[in-house]
Scaffold this active site. Structure first.
Site, short mmCIF file in Angstrom:
data_model
loop_
_atom_site.label_atom_id
_atom_site.label_comp_id
_atom_site.label_asym_id
_atom_site.label_seq_id
_atom_site.Cartn_x
_atom_site.Cartn_y
_atom_site.Cartn_z
N THR A 33 0.84 -1.20 0.00
CA THR A 33 0.00 0.00 0.00
C THR A 33 0.87 1.24 0.00
O THR A 33 1.97 1.26 0.55
CB THR A 33 -0.95 0.04 1.20
N SER A 135 7.89 -1.57 15.07
CA SER A 135 7.96 -0.67 16.20
C SER A 135 9.31 0.04 16.13
O SER A 135 9.71 0.49 15.06
CB SER A 135 7.78 -1.45 17.51
N TYR A 149 6.46 10.50 19.82
CA TYR A 149 6.79 9.34 18.99
C TYR A 149 6.83 8.09 19.85
O TYR A 149 6.28 7.04 19.48
CB TYR A 149 8.14 9.57 18.31
N LYS A 153 4.66 4.42 19.91
CA LYS A 153 5.31 3.10 19.83
C LYS A 153 5.06 2.27 21.10
O LYS A 153 4.85 1.06 21.00
CB LYS A 153 6.81 3.26 19.57
N THR A 184 17.88 4.49 6.30
CA THR A 184 16.81 4.56 5.32
C THR A 184 16.60 6.04 4.99
O THR A 184 17.39 6.90 5.37
CB THR A 184 15.51 3.98 5.90
#
Length: 277
Positions: A33, A135, A149, A153, A184
Site C-alpha cells: 500500500t 515498532s 513518537y 510506539k 533509510t
C-alpha cells in the site's frame, strides 16, 4: 521454500521498500500500500502481477477495511502482514502542536491497530498467518524530545503483545520489530519536528533537532535488518520481539534494567496495599 504472499503497508520508502524489493527478488508476491502510486512505479514495471498495489491512508479506518478485504479476496491467501506505515514526530512535549499529536497517534498507533484488526478475520479463516508490526527502540525506551513518537510506539507494543496472546490459538503469530537508527530515508521523508522553543535550546530535548542534519548517520544497515525480519517468519513459534541494531539492544537492555531496579525495592510496599489475607 515455496513462495509466500506478503501484505505490507507503506512500501514506497523505508523498511517497507526494503522488504518489498528483497521479497520480490527472491520470488515472493507482495501486496503493497502507498499514498502515491507513482512512488512504486519502478517495482510495478519490473515485477508485474507479483506486485499488487493499492492506495491506503492508514488514518482512514474505512479505507483500511476496504483495501485489506480486497487484497485477501484478489490474492486468495496472505501469509504475512507487515504493518509498517508510520513516521517520527520529535520535539519537546511543549513544541509539538495538538494537530501533530493527533496525527502521529492516528497514524502510528490507531492506524496500526486498525490494520491488525482488519486482517484478523481473514487470517483466522485461512487457518493462521503472521503479523509483523514495525515498532522501534523507542517502543521500550524514553528519551527527551521523543515523548510523542515514543507514546505511539509504546502504545502499539502493548496492543500487539496482548493481541499475540489472544490469537495464538488460531495459528496467528505476532512479532514486534524494534530497530535502532537505520540508514533509510527516514530523515528526509518520515521525520517531522515540532516548532522549536528557545526555552529548550540548551536542554537534552533539543538534541533531536540534529536528526535532520546530513551528518547524522545511524549505524543500522536497512538491508540486513530487512533480511532479519524476513528470516523471522521461519521461526516457530513467532518471536514476540525482534531487536535489530547495537543501539537498539543496548538501549532496550539499559531501560529494562533500570525499570527493574526501580520497582524491585518496592515489593514489600506493593504487597502491603492489598487487603489482609
Amino acid at each position: 521454500m515455496a513462495p509466500q504472499t506478503w501484505f505490507i503497508t507503506g512500501v514506497n520508502s523505508g523498511f517497507g521498500r526494503e522488504l518489498s524489493e528483497a521479497l520480490l527478488r527472491r520470488g515472493d508476491r507482495v501486496a503493497g500500500t502507498v499514498r502515491k502510486a507513482d512512488s512504486v512505479a519502478d517495482l510495478a514495471r519490473e515485477f508485474g502481477d507479483r506486485f499488487w498495489t493499492a492506495h491506503l491512508d492508514v488514518t482512514d479506518g474505512e479505507e483500511i477495511t476496504r483495501v485489506v478485504d480486497r487484497a485477501f479476496t484478489e490474492l486468495d491467501r496472505i501469509d504475512v502482514v507487515v504493518s509498517n506505515a508510520g513516521y517520527g514526530l520529535f520535539g519537546a512535549a511543549e513544541e509539538v502542536s495538538d494537530d501533530q499529536i493527533l496525527h502521529v497517534l492516528n497514524t502510528n498507533l490507531v492506524g496500526s491497530i486498525r490494520v491488525g484488526r482488519a486482517v484478523l478475520p481473514h487470517l483466522r479463516a485461512q487457518g493462521g498467518g503472521r503479523i509483523i508490526q514495525l515498532s522501534s527502540v523507542a517502543g521500550q525506551t524514553a528519551a527527551p524530545g521523543a515523548s510523542l513518537y515514543q507514546a505511539s510506539k509504546w502504545g502499539i507494543e502493548a496492543f500487539m503483545e496482548a493481541l499475540s496472546h489472544e490469537v495464538a490459538g488460531f495459528g496467528i503469530g505476532v512479532t514486534l520489530v524494534e530497530p535502532g537508527g537505520a540508514r533509510t530515508d527516514f530523515q528526509s521523508g518520515s521525520l517531522r519536528l515540532g516548532r522549536p522553543l528557545a526555552a529548550y535550546d540548551n536542554t537534552a530535548a533539543a538534541m533531536v533537532r540534529n536528526l535532520q542534519k546530513p551528518e547524522f548517520r545511524p549505524a543500522g544497515d536497512p538491508k540486513r535488518m530487512a533480511a532479519a525480519i524476513i528470516d523471522s517468519v521461519e521461526q516457530h513459534p513467532a518471536p514476540l520481539r525482534l531487536v535489530l541494531g547495537r543501539s537498539a539492544y543496548d538501549g532496550i537492555r539499559a531501560a529494562l534494567t533500570e525499570r527493574l531496579a526501580d520497582i524491585e525495592p518496592q515489593q514489600e510496599l506493593a504487597y502491603s496495599a492489598d487487603f489482609p489475607e
